[in-house]
Write an enzyme that holds these catalytic residues in place. Structure first.
Site, PDB file in Angstrom:
ATOM      1  N   HIS A 130       0.811  -1.207   0.000  1.00  0.00           N
ATOM      2  CA  HIS A 130       0.000   0.000   0.000  1.00  0.00           C
ATOM      3  C   HIS A 130       0.854   1.272   0.000  1.00  0.00           C
ATOM      4  O   HIS A 130       0.374   2.335  -0.380  1.00  0.00           O
ATOM      5  CB  HIS A 130      -0.961  -0.015   1.192  1.00  0.00           C
ATOM      6  N   HIS A 167      -2.062 -12.216  -2.438  1.00  0.00           N
ATOM      7  CA  HIS A 167      -3.059 -12.958  -1.663  1.00  0.00           C
ATOM      8  C   HIS A 167      -2.631 -14.396  -1.375  1.00  0.00           C
ATOM      9  O   HIS A 167      -3.412 -15.159  -0.804  1.00  0.00           O
ATOM     10  CB  HIS A 167      -4.403 -12.938  -2.401  1.00  0.00           C
TER      11      HIS A 167
END
Length: 718
Positions: free
Chosen positions: A93, A260
């Site tokens: 992020h 993920h």
């Protein structure tokens, strides 16, 4: 007397109270974009981070980071005893805000420590990740910036779980207050879903330069477009968003799956129980946000995105489990404990379920977001997913390279990389440039340029056009490499292809004859033009020059990627490609900030470029002089002279009319006249209009010009 009237402190002197000038006069030109990151905010004045980081004990640092991954803290327990997933999300992020359109965002400044990023909804609980890293930052001190640490933590996390990473570079310098130059969107509400025109059906209309589909998100809504699950529509959003980060379909699938493969989403509770974000919390929270004051709020009870569960069977291990579950099971929509939309598998084998983060005797369904399901249901993404599933080694390699690109895209060329893990390979997205030659006779080259028959305007404009592509946001562009002679730059409207071809024909011949690079000769030609113009004005100056630029090749130029550097407006040459929603002077500020120039440097450059006759297409707008080609302060003298009236003749055109005779003396654009109408810019203009500052004008112009020409010469910078 009231308590308020007796208060000894000036009210409104902090962050509230009196209105700012921009609130009182919202249409005035806001120059704050050029005034940020003042040296007064930097507690490390005179400190050279890029030199100090070279003294860092990298092996010891990585050992400490590896140990941290499994050193679970009671105040914020690690899922399955491993902080890898949290650290990867933090690094992702930090880097994932980068957008290729203007090069802004990314992890290169440590901006995630400040608002708005530290309080974005999509960054919930990353404040805890940074606090977990604080003991390491404290230990290594000034030799390790937060910006480098945030990204390195993600790298080490992957390595600790079994991935062979592609490499890592140090060299990111911290900023000390929020970045005001980045436009994150016009919304006044977090997660507002109005970034596309109409009712959200025109998916191509996402406003430039934005990449995320909603305010406060890094990429796309994990629950689906507008929170409504539809993997094919989400695939469209994912493709646009990742393309604006300079990622192709294969890189997109690799990053989605690789991100993920480890960690989990958190939504085991009600988001309504969470307190404010860090910027909105009270002082006793120690700068942390999203605290659950009604319940335990940690471990299995953590609430972050609202989606709950892990994507893979072994969330602390790098493997191919993501594709195994995604492709081998049918999935159905479910609701998380927090009420979020998520996909769960039908009839899953017990051994394929991940265990609880605190109790390994308990197993839960894995989950997928709408973006994950897009990797299965979109035809092109599906092909790539199947290829990765069949070839795990290839998937690991593609992901490692894509992760490196994600975390290093905003660092610029490989020559800026620092450290023992810098890859040796030149990657096309790094805009590679061969080494240049500095062993030639500079004086002889200048003499040949002077005898070439090129005009001052032609020489100066060509050098400017070559250098103006530089942007300090991601260190791309600039004069080094002479890509102005290659596609796509040679065909840009702003570069006047016909004029450019003529000039390059002569300069390339001089380069070939003298052994200098074309890049050096282009810059030297601009310098020669300025020296001639200054001499015509009675000032003998030598414009500083440093040889050694190289010439890029077409083979090592990514045409699509370089295409985003095209100037759609350049106030320095009075060029606007077409009418835009923002004013020409606002576009001037944006280009100025990207080039790393101050308001004062912008002012002196505009004045000099106008009198040198460098306007795009040779227009007379703003050429406030009868001595075109002479480096004089005439632009400022006539701009500030009250003998003239300014009369609009169009949206971006004005006549400068003599008050006495009523005759039009000059013409101008908004960019020209803002230097006489804006109070701050007029103050600078008045300095250069003074009779005793003619020499100062020439000297300051030469200094600002040299700064632009050398902006991408990292070998000259400390």
């Amino acid at each position: 007397m009231t308590d308020l009237s007796m208060c000894p402190v000036m009210h409104g002197g902090n962050t509230s109270g009196t209105k700012s000038n921009m609130e009182w006069w919202p249409t005035t030109l806001n120059l704050d974009i050029l005034h940020q990151h003042d040296t007064k905010t930097n507690p490390l004045k005179g400190f050279n981070y890029r030199e100090e980081v070279k003294k860092l004990d990298v092996n010891a640092l990585k050992k400490d980071l590896t140990a941290l991954m499994t050193d679970s803290q009671e105040w914020w327990p690690a899922d399955w005893g491993h902080y890898g997933g949290l650290m990867i999300r933090m690094a992702w992020h930090a880097a994932g805000t980068y957008r290729v359109s203007d090069g802004r965002g990314g992890g290169g400044t440590g901006a995630q420590r400040f608002a708005p990023l530290n309080s974005w909804p999509d960054n919930a609980n990353l404040d805890k990740a940074r606090r977990l890293l604080w003991p390491i930052k404290r230990k290594y001190g000034n030799k390790l910036s937060w910006a480098d640490l945030l990204i390195l933590a993600g790298n080490v996390a992957y390595e600790s779980m079994g991935l062979k990473t592609y490499g890592y570079s140090f060299g990111r310098e911290d900023i000390w207050h929020p970045e005001k130059d980045i436009y994150w969107g016009s919304e006044k509400e977090w997660l507002a879903a109005a970034r596309y025109d109409g009712a959200g059906e025109n998916r191509e209309s996402l406003e430039n330069p934005l990449a995320a589909v909603q305010m406060g998100l890094i990429y796309v809504n994990p629950e689906g477009v507008g929170g409504k699950p539809d993997p094919l529509r989400t695939a469209h959003d994912v493709r646009i968003t990742f393309a604006r980060m300079a990622m192709n379909d294969e890189e997109t699938v690799a990053l989605t799956a690789g991100g993920h493969t480890v960690g989990k989403a958190h939504g085991n509770g009600s988001a309504a129980d969470l307190g404010p974000d860090p910027e909105g919390e009270n002082v006793e929270t120690q700068g942390l946000g999203w605290l659950n004051k009604k319940g335990r709020g940690v471990g299995r009870n953590t609430v972050t995105s609202g989606i709950e569960g892990a994507w893979t069977t072994h969330p602390t291990k790098w493997d191919n489990g993501y594709f195994h579950l995604l492709l081998n099971y049918d999935w159905e929509l479910k609701k998380s404990p927090a009420g979020a939309n998520q996909w769960e598998p039908k009839n899953i084998k017990e051994e394929d379920k991940p265990v609880d983060v605190e109790d390994p005797s308990i197993r839960y369904n894995p989950i997928m977001t709408d973006a994950d399901m897009a990797m299965k249901m979109d035809p092109e993404y599906r092909k790539i997913s199947e290829k990765f599933y069949k070839d795990p080694a290839y998937f690991s390699e593609v992901f490692a390279r894509a992760w490196f690109k994600l975390t290093h895209r905003d660092m610029g060329p490989r020559t800026r990389y620092i450290g023992p893990e810098v890859p040796k390979e030149d990657l096309i997205w790094q805009d590679p440039i061969p080494a240049g030659n500095s062993k030639y006779d500079v004086a002889a080259v200048k003499a040949k340029i002077a005898a070439s028959g090129l005009s001052i305007a032609e020489m100066v404009a060509t050098a400017w056009d070559s250098a103006r592509t530089f942007r300090g946001s991601d260190y791309r562009g600039g004069a080094n490499g002479a890509r102005i002679r290659l596609a796509p730059q040679k065909d840009w409207e702003g570069n006047e292809p016909a004029r450019l071809s003529k000039v390059l024909g002569k300069l390339e011949a001089i380069a070939k004859e003298t052994g200098a690079s074309v890049a050096d000769v282009i810059v030297l030609a601009g310098n020669v033009g300025i020296e001639q113009a200054a001499k015509a004005g009675g000032f003998n100056v030598t414009v500083p020059f440093h040889a050694g630029r190289g010439d890029a090749t077409q083979e090592h130029t990514d045409v699509e990627s370089v295409g985003v550097l095209e100037p759609l407006a350049d106030g320095y040459r009075n060029f606007v490609k077409k009418a835009y929603a923002v004013t020409p002077e606002e576009m001037l500020l944006d280009r100025t900030q990207l080039m790393g120039l101050t308001a004062q440097e912008m002012t002196v450059l505009i004045g000099g470029m106008r009198v040198l006759g460098t306007n795009h297409g040779g227009t007379a707008h703003g050429v406030f002089t009868d001595r075109v080609g002479v480096l004089s302060n005439d632009f400022f003298v006539n701009l500030t002279d009250m003998a003239y009236n300014w009369k609009p003749t169009g949206k971006n055109s004005y006549d400068i009319v003599e008050r006495k005779s009523g005759k039009t003396k000059f013409t101008a654009t908004r960019v020209d006249l803002v230097f006489g109408s804006n109070s701050i810019l007029r103050a600078y203009a008045e300095v250069y209009a003074q009779d005793d500052n003619k020499q100062k004008f020439v000297d300051d112009f030469v200094a600002a010009w040299t700064k632009v020409m050398n902006a991408d010469r990292y070998d000259l910078q400390k």
